[in-house]
Design a protein around this motif. Structure first.
Motif, short mmCIF file in Angstrom:
data_model
loop_
_atom_site.label_atom_id
_atom_site.label_comp_id
_atom_site.label_asym_id
_atom_site.label_seq_id
_atom_site.Cartn_x
_atom_site.Cartn_y
_atom_site.Cartn_z
N PHE A 64 1.00 -1.37 0.03
CA PHE A 64 0.04 0.10 -0.06
C PHE A 64 1.02 1.28 -0.12
N ILE A 65 2.01 1.06 0.94
CA ILE A 65 2.63 2.47 1.08
C ILE A 65 3.42 2.85 0.13
N ILE A 66 4.36 1.58 -0.64
CA ILE A 66 5.18 1.87 -1.59
C ILE A 66 4.60 2.11 -3.00
N GLY A 67 3.41 1.45 -3.26
CA GLY A 67 2.71 1.56 -4.47
C GLY A 67 1.76 3.02 -4.45
N GLY A 68 1.33 3.04 -3.41
CA GLY A 68 0.27 4.28 -3.13
C GLY A 68 0.95 5.55 -2.94
N TYR A 69 2.19 5.71 -2.67
CA TYR A 69 2.80 6.93 -1.98
C TYR A 69 2.67 8.13 -3.20
N ALA A 70 3.10 7.77 -4.28
CA ALA A 70 3.32 8.81 -5.39
C ALA A 70 1.93 9.29 -5.58
N LYS A 71 0.79 8.54 -5.94
CA LYS A 71 -0.34 9.08 -6.37
C LYS A 71 -1.16 9.54 -5.14
N ALA A 72 -0.84 9.02 -3.90
CA ALA A 72 -1.60 9.77 -2.81
C ALA A 72 -1.07 11.18 -2.38
N LYS A 73 0.49 11.21 -2.56
CA LYS A 73 0.94 12.39 -2.65
C LYS A 73 0.35 13.35 -3.52
N GLU A 74 0.42 12.93 -4.79
CA GLU A 74 -0.24 13.93 -5.88
C GLU A 74 -1.57 14.27 -5.68
N GLY A 75 -2.27 13.36 -5.13
CA GLY A 75 -3.79 13.63 -4.78
C GLY A 75 -4.00 14.73 -3.72
N ILE A 76 -3.30 14.36 -2.64
CA ILE A 76 -3.41 15.31 -1.46
C ILE A 76 -2.85 16.98 -1.75
N LEU A 77 -1.89 16.98 -2.57
CA LEU A 77 -1.34 18.09 -2.79
C LEU A 77 -2.25 18.97 -3.80
N LYS A 81 -4.10 22.23 -3.21
CA LYS A 81 -3.88 23.53 -3.99
C LYS A 81 -5.28 24.00 -4.84
N ASN A 82 -6.10 23.06 -5.27
CA ASN A 82 -7.28 23.47 -5.99
C ASN A 82 -8.43 23.47 -5.21
N LYS A 83 -8.20 22.95 -3.80
CA LYS A 83 -9.53 22.83 -2.96
C LYS A 83 -10.65 21.89 -3.58
N GLU A 84 -10.18 20.91 -4.36
CA GLU A 84 -11.15 20.03 -4.96
C GLU A 84 -10.66 18.81 -4.86
N LEU A 85 -11.57 17.83 -4.33
CA LEU A 85 -11.10 16.25 -4.64
C LEU A 85 -10.70 15.79 -5.87
N ASN A 86 -10.04 14.79 -6.04
CA ASN A 86 -9.79 14.11 -7.52
C ASN A 86 -9.90 12.89 -7.68
N VAL A 87 -9.41 12.46 -8.67
CA VAL A 87 -9.33 10.84 -9.07
C VAL A 87 -8.65 10.19 -8.20
N GLU A 88 -7.31 10.86 -7.66
CA GLU A 88 -6.28 9.86 -6.88
C GLU A 88 -6.82 9.68 -5.52
N MET A 89 -7.54 10.70 -5.04
CA MET A 89 -8.22 10.65 -3.74
C MET A 89 -9.40 9.73 -3.54
N LEU A 90 -10.10 9.50 -4.65
CA LEU A 90 -11.03 8.51 -4.70
C LEU A 90 -10.33 6.83 -4.82
N MET A 91 -9.24 6.99 -5.40
CA MET A 91 -8.29 5.76 -5.39
C MET A 91 -7.99 5.26 -3.87
N VAL A 92 -7.52 6.42 -3.05
CA VAL A 92 -6.99 6.26 -1.81
C VAL A 92 -7.99 5.75 -0.99
N PHE A 93 -9.29 6.41 -1.10
CA PHE A 93 -10.41 6.14 -0.25
C PHE A 93 -10.90 4.59 -0.48
N ALA A 94 -11.12 4.26 -1.86
CA ALA A 94 -11.23 2.98 -2.18
C ALA A 94 -10.45 1.72 -1.68
#
Length: 641
Positions: A64-77, A81-94
């Motif tokens: 989870f940590i190794i594979g999801g780090y890059a996308k989770a970081k991208e999604g959170i940032l 920045k945009n004050k809107e949820l995105n696809v990356e966050m949906l994947m993290v939640f799922a």
């Protein structure tokens, strides 16, 4: 050591090599992380088969940590920045939701495939940067400057206009400039696409990034390092990669709204089915997590950008530079293309096409005399006549006793104590109209420029000259007609000249006697008639028309103003590239449509199957993430051809 000289030690070379290897490793870090995640998932699955649940969960957590780090970081940032949820966050939640209800394997697989699709997107970005990297490799970093008679190696960024540099055999030229001493042969294929090296001497223009084949020359720098042709190419490609197409902008706006809708539906799914359909809480939560996975628009979001970047890279590799995805996307909708004549359809300089000589006069001796006199003139027609003589004969030119230039009319020359008149028909006399039964006037009616020659007896010769149509023009226009594009020529020349060039180049229609402002008016009329219209030009006077057209296309050898105003630049000056660019645009748009239809179909199918309880989480993960990988791979097809 002389001041400013650059020396690299062995230790520094090793350090640079290690740094290069580290940079290469960083380029593939996302793919390495995805593969490591997959490895840990496999080990976790094996551990669960051997009933080592604690070990299994530990490996899954690491995956989870190794594979999801890059996308989770991208999604959170991006969310911050945009004050809107995105696809990356949906994947993290799922993924987290799957783990919460005990589906560690499915959650880990979701992260693995999602990180793999992210690595593919990064690969596409890196691939699109290769053209810039290859250009930067071609552009030398250092130059050998001559300072008070001594040579000093400096960085190219330190060169100033007027500096003198020496370029030795086998070296790439570090800056745009003019040869002031020496003769050499230069391979200009990186700029012009012409594979045959060109011999250049004093006062010849040379370009940064081209190869000095066999001679040592001293060059006077004429442009700053950031103004060279190569730097302009790099800037154009970088600009193109950063500018988004209308389709991409629409998808990005749609993504923000869609993510909110999905989250709202998932929240309802967590409660409503339990009371409405009498589902158990476990089933309700399970189906909500599947919905969170399959409804995420990952494939839809990835439908456009990889294809666009791949197409831009393909174009750059083939000498077609797009200043953004918007222009590449619009090119497939072009219904008509307007061409400037001089320097675009034609070579831009006159050449001798016909010679009519008075009966009984030796043609070779006469041409020798004419070329010798014209050699003392700077007029383009005079240069054309001299070039014609030099190409046909090795005999050196003679030295006239006297030359008298009559601006706007012609030349008077004295050679071997005989007077010669060379110029317009009104300059040499009325006899020009009847010369050789009016044959010269026939050439004039064909749109050719006529230079008359008169001796002590009368008109002795007439030379017809014309701006010659480029060899590839007719073929290029035929290719455009095959694409269903109407071709129009805009020229300031007379109707006779325009008609003649139109016939030679096989163009559909022409508009003659155009001034820069009337070209703009003509383009507006063409836009009203055909809709989306492109303009191809090369000169400063074409800039207003290039800006007026829906898509401006500049020739790479054209003026800086034309290149800056245009939306597309043909670096190799090959008109047939326009048809290639249109085909590339059509291919890209076709692939984007395929991706969008496919991704939407998969999402609808998976959502329906989930509501009907036909779909389990593993299949949902594979279906959703598999479709994302497929659309990215489909987009990469734009790199081919």
């Amino acid at each position: 050591m002389e001041q400013g000289q650059i020396v690299t030690t062995g230790r520094e070379k090793i350090s640079l090599t290690e740094s290069s290897r580290f940079d290469q490793l960083l380029e593939h870090i996302e793919l390495i992380a995805a593969l490591l995640s997959g490895l840990f998932i496999f080990i976790g699955w094996l551990s669960s088969q051997w009933n080592h649940e604690t070990i299994s969960m530990t490996f899954y957590l690491v995956a989870f940590i190794i594979g999801g780090y890059a996308k989770a970081k991208e999604g959170i940032l991006d969310t911050v920045k945009n004050k809107e949820l995105n696809v990356e966050m949906l994947m993290v939640f799922a993924a987290i939701g799957s783990a919460v209800i005990g589906y560690w394997t499915e959650g880990a697989i979701l992260i693995f495939i999602f990180s793999l699709s992210g690595a593919l997107e990064t690969y596409t970005m890196n691939k699109s940067q290769k053209e810039i990297s290859s250009l930067l490799d071609i552009q030398p970093e250092t130059a050998t400057k001559i300072i008070q008679g001594r040579e000093e190696v400096i960085h190219v960024s330190l060169l100033k206009v007027g500096d003198q540099i020496i370029v030795k055999p086998g070296e790439r030229i570090p800056a745009d400039g003019m040869i002031i001493k020496g003769t050499t042969t230069i391979d200009e294929s990186t700029i012009s696409g012409e594979s045959i090296p060109v011999t250049k001497g004093i006062q010849a223009e040379i370009f940064a990034g081209t190869m000095n084949v066999n001679g040592s020359v001293i060059v006077k720098v004429t442009k700053h390092a950031n103004e060279t042709v190569f730097q302009k190419i790099i800037a154009l490609v970088q600009s193109a990669q950063s500018e988004k197409s209308p389709s991409q902008l629409f998808i990005e706006r749609f993504e923000g709204v869609y993510v909110k809708i999905v989250l709202l539906v998932v929240l309802l799914m967590l409660v409503v089915p339990h009371f409405l359909f009498d589902w158990s809480w476990n089933t309700t939560f399970y189906r909500a997590m599947i919905l969170l996975v399959v409804a995420s628009p990952c494939a839809l979001v990835a439908s456009i950008m990889p294809a666009t970047l791949s197409a831009i890279s393909n174009g750059a590799r083939n000498g077609i530079l797009f200043k953004g995805g918007v222009h590449l996307e619009a090119l497939s909708h072009v219904k008509a293309i307007a061409f400037d004549k001089t320097g675009t359809l034609t070579k831009g300089k006159p050449e001798v096409t016909d010679i009519i000589v008075r009966t009984g006069v030796d043609t070779k001796n006469l041409l020798h005399t004419i070329a010798s006199i014209e050699n003392r003139s700077n007029h383009p027609l005079a240069h054309a006549i001299v070039d014609y003589w030099k190409k046909a004969h090795d005999q050196p030119l003679l030295q006239p006793e006297k030359i008298e230039d009559i601006p706007g009319w012609g030349l008077k020359g004295w050679l071997h104590h005989q007077e010669w008149w060379i110029g317009k028909k009104d300059f040499v006399g009325k006899d020009a109209l009847a010369f050789e039964n009016g044959r010269a006037m026939e050439l004039e009616r064909e749109g050719k420029t006529i230079v008359y020659i008169k001796d002590s007896i009368g008109i002795v010769a007439a030379i017809g000259l014309q701006d010659i149509v480029r060899k590839e023009a007719k073929h290029a226009l035929t290719l455009l007609k095959n694409e269903g594009v109407q071709t129009v020529m805009l020229t300031g020349d007379s109707k006779n000249t325009a008609k003649n060039i139109a016939q030679q180049s096989n163009i559909d229609e022409y508009i003659a006697e155009c001034l820069p402002e009337t070209k703009v008016t003509s383009l507006k009329n063409l836009k009203d008639k055909y809709g989306v219209v492109a303009m191809v030009g090369d000169g400063v006077n074409d800039a207003p028309a290039l800006a007026t057209a829906n898509i401006g296309i500049a020739m790479g050898e054209g003026s800086d103003v034309a290149m800056e105003t245009a939306d597309v630049v043909l670096m190799k000056n090959d008109l047939s590239r326009i048809a290639e660019a249109i085909r590339l645009s059509k291919k890209m748009n076709r692939i984007i449509k395929q991706n969008i239809i496919f991704s939407l179909t998969v999402i609808l199918l998976l959502i329906t199957s989930n509501f009907l309880q036909f779909l389990n989480l593993p299949l949902g993960v594979v279906g959703h993430e598999g479709s994302t990988i497929l659309v990215i791979l489909n987009g990469l097809r734009c790199l081919r051809g």
